[in-house]
Design an enzyme around this catalytic site. Sequence first.
Site, PDB file in Angstrom:
ATOM      1  N   SER A 109       0.807  -1.222   0.000  1.00  9.78           N
ATOM      2  CA  SER A 109       0.000   0.000   0.000  1.00  9.78           C
ATOM      3  C   SER A 109       0.841   1.273   0.000  1.00  9.78           C
ATOM      4  O   SER A 109       0.315   2.353  -0.245  1.00  9.78           O
ATOM      5  CB  SER A 109      -0.945   0.023   1.212  1.00  9.78           C
TER       6      SER A 109
ATOM      7  N   LYS B 208       1.061   4.265   7.119  1.00  7.59           N
ATOM      8  CA  LYS B 208       0.415   5.081   6.088  1.00  7.59           C
ATOM      9  C   LYS B 208       0.909   6.522   6.225  1.00  7.59           C
ATOM     10  O   LYS B 208       1.590   6.883   7.171  1.00  7.59           O
ATOM     11  CB  LYS B 208      -1.116   5.060   6.247  1.00  7.59           C
TER      12      LYS B 208
END
Length: 218
Positions: free
Chosen positions: A138, A175
Amino acid sequence: MTKLTPTQSKALDFIRGSLERAGVAPTLREICNHMGYKAIGSAQDVVAALRKKGFLYENERQAARTFQLTPEARGLSAVTGEFDPNTFVIPCLGAVPAGHPIEAIEDNIGTLRMSMALLPKPQPPAAELYAVRAKGESMVGAGILDGDWLVVRMRNEAPKDSIVVARMGDDVTVKRLCHHRADGWFLQPENPSFQPIFAHTDPFVVIGQVVALQRAFA
């Protein structure tokens, strides 16, 4: 830094070597065998000396394999017995997913040695650093690949747009920390195949900021 005696240095090298190779500290009995002691009390004495000199953390737990190296011990050269002020020896705490959040492995599995020159200035204190292995895809747009070692500074807040390790209940993920005027704080992946995570629907807390990475080429 207080110097070690040859006996203390031998014991510390054995403890550190066990942590780096196996990810766990040795037992007192294993220290006895390595040092040639017959009595557990002799191993307890050398461990107590290492704690007193600041090379092992004080630990209320008396269970086996609970020895933890201080930053001073991690930075001590096994060859010269001297502290290397230009190198951080960072504990590795397992895997943090760079994909869908899954339960992270928090056990110490070894150490990572990194030059201070590779860290942002001002350099963070060594005691605030740990390393985790990224898992997933990701964050490929930010240059973080599956299997990379991420060097993380322990902190409960981080600047907007920085890359963070965040906890969601019992899960953690890595993230980019972003903020939207209408939607508030959210975790943004760097891969269009993944969706952002908004705090108002999936509450999270920042537990660290990624400050560097190391990658091994096959």
